[in-house]
Design a protein around this motif. Structure first.
Motif, PDB file in Angstrom:
ATOM      1  N   ALA A  33      -2.588 -14.362  11.373  1.00 54.24           N
ATOM      2  CA  ALA A  33      -2.085 -14.640  12.715  1.00 54.24           C
ATOM      3  C   ALA A  33      -2.659 -13.622  13.693  1.00 54.24           C
ATOM      4  N   ALA A  34      -2.285 -13.771  14.951  1.00 56.75           N
ATOM      5  CA  ALA A  34      -2.711 -12.827  15.992  1.00 56.75           C
ATOM      6  C   ALA A  34      -1.553 -12.628  16.962  1.00 56.75           C
ATOM      7  N   ASP A  35      -1.492 -11.430  17.514  1.00 56.81           N
ATOM      8  CA  ASP A  35      -0.531 -11.120  18.562  1.00 56.81           C
ATOM      9  C   ASP A  35      -1.210 -10.207  19.576  1.00 56.81           C
ATOM     10  N   ASP A  36      -0.437  -9.557  20.419  1.00 53.31           N
ATOM     11  CA  ASP A  36      -1.061  -8.712  21.442  1.00 53.31           C
ATOM     12  C   ASP A  36      -1.755  -7.488  20.852  1.00 53.31           C
ATOM     13  N   GLY A  37      -1.546  -7.207  19.561  1.00 49.70           N
ATOM     14  CA  GLY A  37      -2.240  -6.117  18.886  1.00 49.70           C
ATOM     15  C   GLY A  37      -3.509  -6.572  18.187  1.00 49.70           C
ATOM     16  N   GLY A  38      -3.785  -7.856  18.219  1.00 49.01           N
ATOM     17  CA  GLY A  38      -4.982  -8.409  17.585  1.00 49.01           C
ATOM     18  C   GLY A  38      -4.660  -9.208  16.339  1.00 49.01           C
ATOM     19  N   ASN A  39      -5.676  -9.466  15.537  1.00 47.02           N
ATOM     20  CA  ASN A  39      -5.508 -10.247  14.309  1.00 47.02           C
ATOM     21  C   ASN A  39      -4.774  -9.420  13.259  1.00 47.02           C
ATOM     22  N   HIS A  40      -3.978 -10.092  12.438  1.00 53.14           N
ATOM     23  CA  HIS A  40      -3.254  -9.411  11.375  1.00 53.14           C
ATOM     24  C   HIS A  40      -2.905 -10.377  10.256  1.00 53.14           C
ATOM     25  N   ILE A  41      -2.438  -9.815   9.153  1.00 56.62           N
ATOM     26  CA  ILE A  41      -1.947 -10.582   8.015  1.00 56.62           C
ATOM     27  C   ILE A  41      -0.438 -10.455   8.009  1.00 56.62           C
ATOM     28  N   SER A  42       0.261 -11.575   7.909  1.00 58.61           N
ATOM     29  CA  SER A  42       1.702 -11.554   7.706  1.00 58.61           C
ATOM     30  C   SER A  42       1.954 -11.961   6.262  1.00 58.61           C
ATOM     31  N   VAL A  43       2.689 -11.133   5.540  1.00 59.54           N
ATOM     32  CA  VAL A  43       3.139 -11.505   4.204  1.00 59.54           C
ATOM     33  C   VAL A  43       4.625 -11.788   4.339  1.00 59.54           C
ATOM     34  N   MET A  44       4.988 -13.070   4.205  1.00 62.15           N
ATOM     35  CA  MET A  44       6.365 -13.502   4.410  1.00 62.15           C
ATOM     36  C   MET A  44       7.065 -13.654   3.066  1.00 62.15           C
ATOM     37  N   PHE A  45       8.240 -13.058   2.964  1.00 61.98           N
ATOM     38  CA  PHE A  45       9.059 -13.132   1.752  1.00 61.98           C
ATOM     39  C   PHE A  45      10.372 -13.824   2.082  1.00 61.98           C
ATOM     40  N   GLU A  46      10.832 -14.714   1.190  1.00 64.44           N
ATOM     41  CA  GLU A  46      12.131 -15.357   1.385  1.00 64.44           C
ATOM     42  C   GLU A  46      13.237 -14.445   0.884  1.00 64.44           C
ATOM     43  N   GLY A  47      14.309 -14.374   1.653  1.00 60.85           N
ATOM     44  CA  GLY A  47      15.484 -13.617   1.241  1.00 60.85           C
ATOM     45  C   GLY A  47      15.413 -12.162   1.640  1.00 60.85           C
ATOM     46  N   GLU A  48      14.559 -11.406   0.997  1.00 60.45           N
ATOM     47  CA  GLU A  48      14.383 -10.002   1.353  1.00 60.45           C
ATOM     48  C   GLU A  48      12.974  -9.555   1.004  1.00 60.45           C
ATOM     49  N   VAL A  49      12.535  -8.537   1.680  1.00 62.39           N
ATOM     50  CA  VAL A  49      11.219  -7.958   1.402  1.00 62.39           C
ATOM     51  C   VAL A  49      11.391  -6.986   0.237  1.00 62.39           C
ATOM     52  N   PRO A  50      10.644  -7.157  -0.855  1.00 64.74           N
ATOM     53  CA  PRO A  50      10.771  -6.231  -1.987  1.00 64.74           C
ATOM     54  C   PRO A  50      10.533  -4.781  -1.537  1.00 64.74           C
ATOM     55  N   HIS A  51      11.406  -3.898  -1.987  1.00 66.43           N
ATOM     56  CA  HIS A  51      11.324  -2.491  -1.580  1.00 66.43           C
ATOM     57  C   HIS A  51       9.966  -1.882  -1.925  1.00 66.43           C
ATOM     58  N   GLU A  52       9.438  -2.200  -3.113  1.00 67.42           N
ATOM     59  CA  GLU A  52       8.163  -1.621  -3.561  1.00 67.42           C
ATOM     60  C   GLU A  52       6.973  -2.119  -2.751  1.00 67.42           C
ATOM     61  N   SER A  53       7.159  -3.195  -1.984  1.00 70.40           N
ATOM     62  CA  SER A  53       6.041  -3.736  -1.203  1.00 70.40           C
ATOM     63  C   SER A  53       5.551  -2.722  -0.181  1.00 70.40           C
ATOM     64  N   LYS A  54       6.419  -1.822   0.221  1.00 72.34           N
ATOM     65  CA  LYS A  54       6.033  -0.789   1.188  1.00 72.34           C
ATOM     66  C   LYS A  54       4.910   0.089   0.624  1.00 72.34           C
ATOM     67  N   ASP A  55       4.923   0.282  -0.707  1.00 68.41           N
ATOM     68  CA  ASP A  55       3.905   1.119  -1.344  1.00 68.41           C
ATOM     69  C   ASP A  55       2.665   0.323  -1.766  1.00 68.41           C
ATOM     70  N   LEU A  56       2.843  -0.959  -2.081  1.00 69.80           N
ATOM     71  CA  LEU A  56       1.740  -1.774  -2.603  1.00 69.80           C
ATOM     72  C   LEU A  56       0.990  -2.558  -1.520  1.00 69.80           C
ATOM     73  N   LEU A  57       1.693  -2.921  -0.463  1.00 71.19           N
ATOM     74  CA  LEU A  57       1.085  -3.682   0.632  1.00 71.19           C
ATOM     75  C   LEU A  57       1.080  -2.793   1.874  1.00 71.19           C
ATOM     76  N   VAL A  58       0.111  -1.920   1.939  1.00 68.83           N
ATOM     77  CA  VAL A  58       0.049  -0.948   3.033  1.00 68.83           C
ATOM     78  C   VAL A  58      -0.813  -1.478   4.178  1.00 68.83           C
ATOM     79  N   SER A  59      -0.564  -0.945   5.342  1.00 68.50           N
ATOM     80  CA  SER A  59      -1.347  -1.320   6.511  1.00 68.50           C
ATOM     81  C   SER A  59      -2.081  -0.078   7.016  1.00 68.50           C
ATOM     82  N   PRO A  60      -3.372  -0.157   7.257  1.00 67.77           N
ATOM     83  CA  PRO A  60      -4.238  -1.334   7.132  1.00 67.77           C
ATOM     84  C   PRO A  60      -4.546  -1.660   5.673  1.00 67.77           C
TER      85      PRO A  60
END
Length: 85
Positions: A33-60
């Motif tokens: 997707a894109a927003d006012d910050g430019g192009n990006h990847i959204s990883v959407m999770f149903e219910g809740e975002v897994p806590h460990e995703s913060k360490d495995l799916l880093v930005s950039p």
């Protein structure tokens, strides 16, 4: 400002799929997707975002800005159904 080198969308989606499938048993989608910050990847999770995703799916992530998003149960099936390819 120097142009960031980004991996291809196909490579990124494959890498994120590998991380999500191995680590979590939850419904998710990878959306470009894109927003006012430019192009990006959204990883959407149903219910809740897994806590460990913060360490495995880093930005950039491979040159892309990455956003982790929590959506309600059933949302992905309605708005982002899996294709039968």
């Amino acid at each position: 400002m120097k142009q960031k080198i980004k991996s291809s969308k196909e490579d990124i989606e494959d890498q994120i799929d590998a991380i999500c499938i191995v680590n979590w048993d939850t419904e998710y989608r990878v959306v470009f997707a894109a927003d006012d910050g430019g192009n990006h990847i959204s990883v959407m999770f149903e219910g809740e975002v897994p806590h460990e995703s913060k360490d495995l799916l880093v930005s950039p992530f491979q040159g892309w800005r990455l956003v982790r998003i929590m959506v309600p149960e059933g949302y992905l099936g309605v708005f982002y159904p899996l294709s039968n390819q």
